[in-house]
Design an enzyme around this catalytic site. Structure first.
Site, PDB file in Angstrom:
ATOM      1  N   GLY A 176       0.773  -1.241   0.000  1.00 31.69           N
ATOM      2  CA  GLY A 176       0.000   0.000   0.000  1.00 31.69           C
ATOM      3  C   GLY A 176       0.802   1.288   0.000  1.00 31.69           C
ATOM      4  O   GLY A 176       0.326   2.317   0.495  1.00 31.69           O
ATOM      5  N   HIS A 184       0.421   1.337 -13.232  1.00 30.23           N
ATOM      6  CA  HIS A 184       1.217   0.198 -13.697  1.00 30.23           C
ATOM      7  C   HIS A 184       2.690   0.602 -13.712  1.00 30.23           C
ATOM      8  O   HIS A 184       3.031   1.676 -14.212  1.00 30.23           O
ATOM      9  CB  HIS A 184       0.761  -0.247 -15.090  1.00 30.23           C
ATOM     10  N   GLY A 201      -9.614  -4.743 -21.411  1.00 32.21           N
ATOM     11  CA  GLY A 201      -8.350  -5.430 -21.663  1.00 32.21           C
ATOM     12  C   GLY A 201      -7.445  -5.335 -20.437  1.00 32.21           C
ATOM     13  O   GLY A 201      -7.801  -4.703 -19.438  1.00 32.21           O
ATOM     14  N   ASP A 239      -4.381  -3.622 -19.031  1.00 38.92           N
ATOM     15  CA  ASP A 239      -3.475  -2.468 -19.233  1.00 38.92           C
ATOM     16  C   ASP A 239      -3.639  -1.823 -20.607  1.00 38.92           C
ATOM     17  O   ASP A 239      -2.667  -1.301 -21.179  1.00 38.92           O
ATOM     18  CB  ASP A 239      -2.002  -2.876 -19.020  1.00 38.92           C
TER      19      ASP A 239
HETATM   20  C1  GAR Z   1       3.112  -1.008  -7.493  1.00 34.97           C
HETATM   21  O1  GAR Z   1       4.411  -1.010  -8.024  1.00 34.97           O
HETATM   22  C2  GAR Z   1       2.089  -0.965  -8.612  1.00 34.97           C
HETATM   23  O2  GAR Z   1       2.479  -0.184  -9.699  1.00 34.97           O
HETATM   24  C3  GAR Z   1       2.024  -2.433  -8.989  1.00 34.97           C
HETATM   25  O3  GAR Z   1       2.033  -3.118  -7.752  1.00 34.97           O
HETATM   26  C4  GAR Z   1       2.811  -2.352  -6.812  1.00 34.97           C
HETATM   27  C5  GAR Z   1       2.006  -2.174  -5.538  1.00 34.97           C
HETATM   28  O4  GAR Z   1       2.763  -1.571  -4.531  1.00 34.97           O
HETATM   29  N1  GAR Z   1       0.854  -2.715  -9.773  1.00 34.97           N
HETATM   30  C6  GAR Z   1       0.844  -3.574 -10.799  1.00 34.97           C
HETATM   31  O5  GAR Z   1       1.815  -4.226 -11.115  1.00 34.97           O
HETATM   32  C7  GAR Z   1      -0.463  -3.651 -11.550  1.00 34.97           C
HETATM   33  N2  GAR Z   1      -0.314  -4.401 -12.764  1.00 34.97           N
HETATM   34  P1  GAR Z   1       2.073  -0.874  -3.270  1.00 34.97           P
HETATM   35  O6  GAR Z   1       1.127  -1.903  -2.645  1.00 34.97           O
HETATM   36  O7  GAR Z   1       3.216  -0.547  -2.367  1.00 34.97           O
HETATM   37  O8  GAR Z   1       1.342   0.352  -3.737  1.00 34.97           O
END
Ligand code: GAR
Length: 197
Positions: A12, A110, A149, A151
């Site tokens: 998070g 992303h 889709g 992304d």
């Molecule tokens: C982040 O890097 C986000 O961009 C990625 O998951 C991570 C979550 O981190 N999301 C994806 O890969 C979506 N395809 P967080 O829980 O510390 O925010």
């Protein structure tokens, strides 16, 4: 006031960037009405609790099949009456019904420059592993609207980040978060909130 629901699966840090952005008025005219996680016990839930934000878990483990999980997830989202749904590291495929019901009101962050290193199978650390394996010199992050889709929705904001010699997936992930994700996501929400008023 834009009613924002944030959906999370893990640590998070992006949720925290939104919480901080609202607190320091970088994001105006928006507040988080709820945080939904598909996983129990993740730190994102603690961040929500510390900020006094309503939070809930809807876990697929509690349902007999995907259809009933999807229904429960959508019901929880509806209960918050959101204007905007933010997928902040939410690593679950969004039910089509939810995309129809909240068309142009769901955004995702992303950790790459879409259309590179995105789509099915590219999430979290895997994105950075793929970028390093390909040997790109620039990567970054993208905030985009969510369509049916993976992304593929319209891009709202992107920011490039340099890949450095000796980077590991973890080091690169951290740099992409610090230099791009934690800035872009609050900026995108602020932009959407301003456009709404
Ligand atoms: C982040 O890097 C986000 O961009 C990625 O998951 C991570 C979550 O981190 N999301 C994806 O890969 C979506 N395809 P967080 O829980 O510390 O925010």
């Amino acid at each position: 006031m834009l009613r924002v629901v944030v959906m999370v699966s893990g640590g998070g840090t992006n949720l925290q960037a939104i919480i901080d952005g609202i607190a320091n008025k970088e994001i105006e005219h928006a507040h988080i009405v709820g945080v939904i996680s598909n996983n129990y016990g993740v730190y994102a839930l603690e961040r929500a609790a510390k900020a006094g934000i309503d939070h809930a878990v809807v876990s697929p483990k509690d349902f007999a099949d995907r259809t009933s999980f999807n229904e429960a997830l959508l019901d929880k989202v509806r209960s918050y009456e959101p204007d905007l749904i933010v997928l902040a590291g939410f690593l679950v495929v969004i039910p089509e019904k939810m995309i129809d019901e909240y068309e142009n009101r769901i955004i995702n962050i992303h950790p790459s420059l879409i259309p590179s290193f995105c789509g099915t199978g590219y999430y979290g650390l895997k994105v950075h592993e793929a970028a390093l394996a390909r040997g790109v010199k620039l990567t970054g992050a993208t905030v985009h609207y969510v369509d049916k889709g993976t992304d593929t929705g319209p891009i709202i904001l992107q920011k490039a980040v340099e890949v450095k010699d000796g980077d590991t997936p973890e080091i690169l992930q951290r740099r992409v978060m610090e230099e791009a994700e934690w800035k872009l996501l609050p900026e995108a929400i602020s932009k959407i909130a301003k456009e709404k008023i």
